[in-house]
Design an enzyme around this catalytic site. Structure first.
Site, PDB file in Angstrom:
ATOM      1  N   ASP A 178      53.044  13.806  17.639  1.00 18.52           N
ATOM      2  CA  ASP A 178      52.738  13.103  16.389  1.00 18.52           C
ATOM      3  C   ASP A 178      51.675  13.839  15.601  1.00 18.52           C
ATOM      4  O   ASP A 178      51.077  14.803  16.062  1.00 18.52           O
ATOM      5  CB  ASP A 178      52.374  11.629  16.637  1.00 18.52           C
ATOM      6  N   HIS A 236      45.318  12.431  17.684  1.00 21.31           N
ATOM      7  CA  HIS A 236      44.849  11.104  17.274  1.00 21.31           C
ATOM      8  C   HIS A 236      44.653  11.047  15.751  1.00 21.31           C
ATOM      9  O   HIS A 236      43.682  10.468  15.260  1.00 21.31           O
ATOM     10  CB  HIS A 236      43.530  10.799  17.995  1.00 21.31           C
TER      11      HIS A 236
HETATM   12  C1  LIG Z   1      43.154   4.137  12.062  1.00 18.96           C
HETATM   13  C2  LIG Z   1      43.823   4.729  13.269  1.00 18.96           C
HETATM   14  C3  LIG Z   1      43.679   4.091  14.504  1.00 18.96           C
HETATM   15  C4  LIG Z   1      44.319   4.620  15.641  1.00 18.96           C
HETATM   16  N1  LIG Z   1      44.236   3.944  16.821  1.00 18.96           N
HETATM   17  C5  LIG Z   1      44.886   4.413  17.907  1.00 18.96           C
HETATM   18  C6  LIG Z   1      44.858   3.703  19.135  1.00 18.96           C
HETATM   19  O1  LIG Z   1      44.269   2.639  19.247  1.00 18.96           O
HETATM   20  N2  LIG Z   1      45.523   4.238  20.195  1.00 18.96           N
HETATM   21  C7  LIG Z   1      46.208   5.417  20.108  1.00 18.96           C
HETATM   22  O2  LIG Z   1      46.809   5.866  21.075  1.00 18.96           O
HETATM   23  N3  LIG Z   1      46.240   6.110  18.946  1.00 18.96           N
HETATM   24  C8  LIG Z   1      45.610   5.642  17.862  1.00 18.96           C
HETATM   25  N4  LIG Z   1      45.673   6.324  16.680  1.00 18.96           N
HETATM   26  C9  LIG Z   1      46.438   7.594  16.634  1.00 18.96           C
HETATM   27  C10 LIG Z   1      47.921   7.346  16.368  1.00 18.96           C
HETATM   28  O3  LIG Z   1      48.562   6.764  17.468  1.00 18.96           O
HETATM   29  C11 LIG Z   1      48.669   8.655  16.079  1.00 18.96           C
HETATM   30  O4  LIG Z   1      48.340   9.593  17.068  1.00 18.96           O
HETATM   31  C12 LIG Z   1      48.388   9.236  14.710  1.00 18.96           C
HETATM   32  O5  LIG Z   1      48.120   8.235  13.758  1.00 18.96           O
HETATM   33  C13 LIG Z   1      49.582  10.075  14.272  1.00 18.96           C
HETATM   34  O6  LIG Z   1      49.329  10.706  13.085  1.00 18.96           O
HETATM   35  P1  LIG Z   1      49.887  10.199  11.657  1.00 18.96           P
HETATM   36  O7  LIG Z   1      49.135   8.951  11.324  1.00 18.96           O
HETATM   37  O8  LIG Z   1      49.516  11.347  10.766  1.00 18.96           O
HETATM   38  O9  LIG Z   1      51.363   9.997  11.776  1.00 18.96           O
HETATM   39  C14 LIG Z   1      45.058   5.827  15.549  1.00 18.96           C
HETATM   40  C15 LIG Z   1      45.182   6.457  14.301  1.00 18.96           C
HETATM   41  C16 LIG Z   1      44.588   5.916  13.166  1.00 18.96           C
HETATM   42  C17 LIG Z   1      44.773   6.623  11.850  1.00 18.96           C
END
Ligand SMILES: Cc1cc2nc3c(=O)[nH]c(=O)nc-3n(C[C@H](O)[C@H](O)[C@H](O)COP(=O)(O)O)c2cc1C
Length: 381
Positions: A306, A275
Site C-alpha cells: 500500500d 503507514h
Molecule cells: C490517518 C491514518 C491513520 C492510520 N492508522 C492506521 C492504523 O491504525 N493501523 C494500520 O495498520 N495502518 C494505519 N494507517 C496506514 C494505512 O493502513 C495504510 O498503510 C496507508 O494509509 C496506505 O496509504 P494511502 O493512504 O496512501 O493509500 C493509517 C494511515 C492514516 C493516513
C-alpha cells in the site's frame, strides 16, 4: 430496487465518486480536502502526521513514474473474458484490492458524521467516534463488491473500543475481514488474536511499524491510557501467533531482510507499507522496494502493498512487479465519510473497472498475464 454497482458504466461510477467527494468534503475538513486525486502532496495535504510527509509524497510520486505498455493486438478480451478475480486465504475476491486499515475516524476527522449519539469529547479525545458505524461501512462496502475489508486497532479508551467495534463489523459479515492488531505487550496481543479467532476472521494482521507512532511507543508513559507498542523479533511473533491457526500477515515491511524475517516468523503474508508515511519520514516509496522483496522471498509468502495507490492502473503496476494485491487507505476512508458502505463500494468498483480496462489494453485476460514486461519504469525512477 437499488442499482447493481458491479454493472455500472465507468462514467456513472466517476460521476457518483465526484458526488461522494462533494458530500465528504465538509466532513473531512480541515485536515483533508477530499481531492479528486489524493496525492499526499504538501502543503495542501494535511493527512499525514509526520512533520514533513516526505515518505507519503514519495509513495505517490514513484507510482507516477511507472507506465503501462499498451498492446491491443490479441484475441479475446471482450468485457466478460477479462477475469480480475483472485483468492485470499480461501475467500474468492472479485479483484486483488482491499481497503487499508485506519482506526478512529473522529480522531482524523473531528466533523465526521460517524458520531455516537449523545457522546462528546472526553479528556480531549474523540470519544464521540462511532467506529462501529465506520468499520461497518468499510467491511460491508468491500463485501458488496466482492472484496475483503480490513479494520484497524488503537488504544482502548474506557468509552471507545476500536478493535472490538471493527471485529463486530467483521463478525456480522461472517468473518469476511482482516482485523489488524498493534504490536502491544504479549498479553494484550494474544487477547485480541483470540477475539479475532472467535469472530472467524479470514486472516489476522499486525502493523509492526506502529512502533513509529510516538504516542504509543516513545511517549506512551505520559499517556493516561494503558498500552505500549514495541518492536518484536520473528521468534517472538511466532510465539504470540502460535495461539491461532489462522493465517497472519505482517504489515509495515520495507526491506528484503524484513520480508525474510516475516517468513521465518511463520507469517502467511506481508504488507509492504510505510503507514502512509506516518511512522518514519524519509523512507523509500513502497513501490521502490517491491521488486527486491519479491526477489528475496519469491512465492514463499503472499505480498501485499500500500501507499499512494489510487486507481486500477496502479494496482496493475503492483501486480506486474510481483505483488499479490493492493491496499488503498485514505480515499476509502473519505468514501465512507461521503456515503457509508455505498461510497466505499462505488470507489472500489471504479478501481476494479480501471484494472479491467488496463488488462484489456495490455492483452491480459487474467491476473497471471500481468507480467513484468507489461509495465515500463521511466528513466527518472
Ligand atoms: C490517518 C491514518 C491513520 C492510520 N492508522 C492506521 C492504523 O491504525 N493501523 C494500520 O495498520 N495502518 C494505519 N494507517 C496506514 C494505512 O493502513 C495504510 O498503510 C496507508 O494509509 C496506505 O496509504 P494511502 O493512504 O496512501 O493509500 C493509517 C494511515 C492514516 C493516513
Amino acid at each position: 430496487m437499488a442499482k447493481d454497482i458491479t454493472q455500472m458504466m465507468y462514467m456513472e461510477l466517476r460521476q457518483e465518486w465526484n458526488r461522494i467527494l462533494d458530500e465528504a468534503r465538509p466532513r473531512v475538513a480541515p485536515r483533508c480536502r477530499a481531492c479528486r486525486e489524493c496525492d499526499s502532496l504538501r502543503p495542501k495535504c494535511g493527512f499525514v502526521s509526520s512533520e514533513r510527509g516526505k515518505s507519503g509524497e514519495r509513495n505517490y510520486e514513484k507510482l507516477q513514474q511507472i507506465r503501462l505498455a499498451c498492446d491491443t493486438m490479441y484475441e479475446g478480451g471482450n468485457g466478460d473474458e477479462i477475469d480480475t478475480s483472485c483468492e485470499f486465504f480461501g475467500e474468492v475476491m472479485s479483484a486483488p484490492v482491499f481497503n487499508a486499515p485506519i482506526a478512529w475516524i473522529k480522531n482524523a476527522f473531528p466533523d465526521s458524521h460517524f458520531k455516537r449519539p449523545g457522546m462528546e469529547r472526553v479528556d480531549g479525545r474523540a470519544t464521540d467516534s462511532d467506529d462501529y458505524g465506520y468499520t461497518k461501512a468499510l467491511i460491508d462496502g468491500c463485501a458488496d463488491v466482492g472484496l475483503v475489508g480490513w479494520v484497524a486497532d488503537s488504544k482502548h479508551h474506557p468509552l471507545v473500543h476500536f478493535f472490538d467495534d471493527g471485529l463486530h463489523a467483521i463478525k456480522e459479515r461472517s468473518g469476511r475481514g482482516v482485523p489488524t492488531i498493534k504490536s502491544w505487550e504479549d498479553g494484550q496481543m494474544i487477547e485480541r488474536i483470540k477475539k479475532a479467532d472467535e469472530a472467524g476472521a479470514v486472516a489476522i494482521a499486525t502493523d509492526i511499524d506502529c512502533v513509529g507512532l510516538g504516542d504509543m511507543s516513545i511517549n506512551a508513559k505520559y499517556d493516561s491510557l494503558p498500552g505500549i507498542v514495541t518492536p518484536k523479533s520473528a521468534k517472538h511473533l511466532k510465539e504470540i501467533f502460535s495461539v491461532t491457526d489462522r493465517p497472519y500477515i505482517l504489515k509495515g515491511i520495507m526491506t528484503p531482510q524484513g520480508a525474510v524475517k516475516a517468513c521465518e516468523s511463520g507469517a502467511s503474508g506481508i504488507v509492504i507499507s510505510n503507514h502512509a508515511g506516518n511512522s518514519l519520514d524519509q523512507s523509500l516509496a513502497t513501490i521502490e522496494v517491491l521488486e527486491d522483496i519479491k526477489r528475496a522471498v519469491g512465492n514463499d509468502i503472499k505480498i501485499y502493498i500500500d501507499g499512494g495507490f489510487r486507481h486500477g492502473e496502479d494496482v496493475f503496476k503492483a501486480i506486474a512487479m510481483g505483488a499479490d494485491g493492493v491496499l488503498i487507505g485514505r480515499p476509502v476512508m473519505v468514501a465512507a465519510e461521503g456515503a457509508d458502505s455505498y461510497g466505499v463500494s462505488i470507489y472500489l468498483q471504479k478501481v476494479i473497472w480501471e484494472l479491467k480496462n488496463a488488462m484489456r489494453m495490455t492483452g491480459c485476460l487474467t491476473l497471471r498475464d500481468i507480467t513484468r514486461d507489461k509495465v515500463v519504469i521511466t528513466k527518472e525512477f
